[in-house]
Design an enzyme around this catalytic site. Sequence first.
Site, short mmCIF file in Angstrom:
data_model
loop_
_atom_site.label_atom_id
_atom_site.label_comp_id
_atom_site.label_asym_id
_atom_site.label_seq_id
_atom_site.Cartn_x
_atom_site.Cartn_y
_atom_site.Cartn_z
N SER A 52 4.16 -25.27 -36.75
CA SER A 52 3.72 -26.20 -37.77
C SER A 52 4.25 -27.57 -37.38
O SER A 52 5.20 -27.68 -36.59
CB SER A 52 4.29 -25.79 -39.13
OG SER A 52 4.20 -26.83 -40.09
N TYR B 13 11.85 -23.63 -44.17
CA TYR B 13 10.58 -23.55 -43.42
C TYR B 13 10.67 -24.39 -42.14
O TYR B 13 10.22 -23.95 -41.08
CB TYR B 13 9.44 -24.04 -44.31
CG TYR B 13 8.06 -23.76 -43.76
CD1 TYR B 13 7.57 -22.46 -43.71
CD2 TYR B 13 7.25 -24.79 -43.30
CE1 TYR B 13 6.29 -22.20 -43.22
CE2 TYR B 13 5.98 -24.54 -42.79
CZ TYR B 13 5.51 -23.24 -42.76
OH TYR B 13 4.25 -22.98 -42.27
#
Length: 231
Positions: A137, A150
Amino acid sequence: MVVVTGGSQGIGAAVAERFSAALPGVRLALVARDRERLEKVADRCIALGAQTLCVAADLVDAAQVERMAARVQAQFGSVDVLVNNAGRWRGGAAHEMSVGDFARTLEENLVSMFAVTRAFLPGMLSRQRGDLFFMSSTSGLEGLANNAAYCAAKHGVAGLAKAVRAETADQGIRVCCIYPGATDTPTWDGSDVDRATLMAADDVAQLVVDSHRQSIRAMVEELVVRPTGRR
């Protein structure tokens, strides 16, 4: 033969459908926890000409990963492409998130990818051929407030991909790490984000297929893709 984890929705489902359309008759294994959603994606892939297998598994559980891999290889044989896509976003500031939630985020987004890679990589090495995709990501490239776990997990995915690439560089294995920005997936359900400002999951999926279809003499190592006009 293609394996897609997190194949029940979002980017994973889009990747499965793109491979089905691009490679007629492709043997495709779809892996996720929700069998009902998997089967709906499989139906769309079958309509595009794919042969499909749905395996419901929680990839945080190492024993379930091993059973999943054994079933896939028993039915479809050697794996040519592994798309490590399964994961889950879990927000929270570092000083507010519990240690348990932090660890769970790493398990869901990083440790699970290691387990799946470990299950299928030996077969690729024995044949000296295979494509490994790791879905990181843009959170794996930068730090974002209220996103500590995350970001840590996705930075870890990037590091894992680099390490595996270094270990297998002279053994016919191609390793690509993809860093998508904000993408229109169910993660955004219930939010007030304007979905029109997000990328389509299909945009990311097309990159996976295009990278796989490069000449065997070329390896796409990393891809960063963001929505137009949005950081």
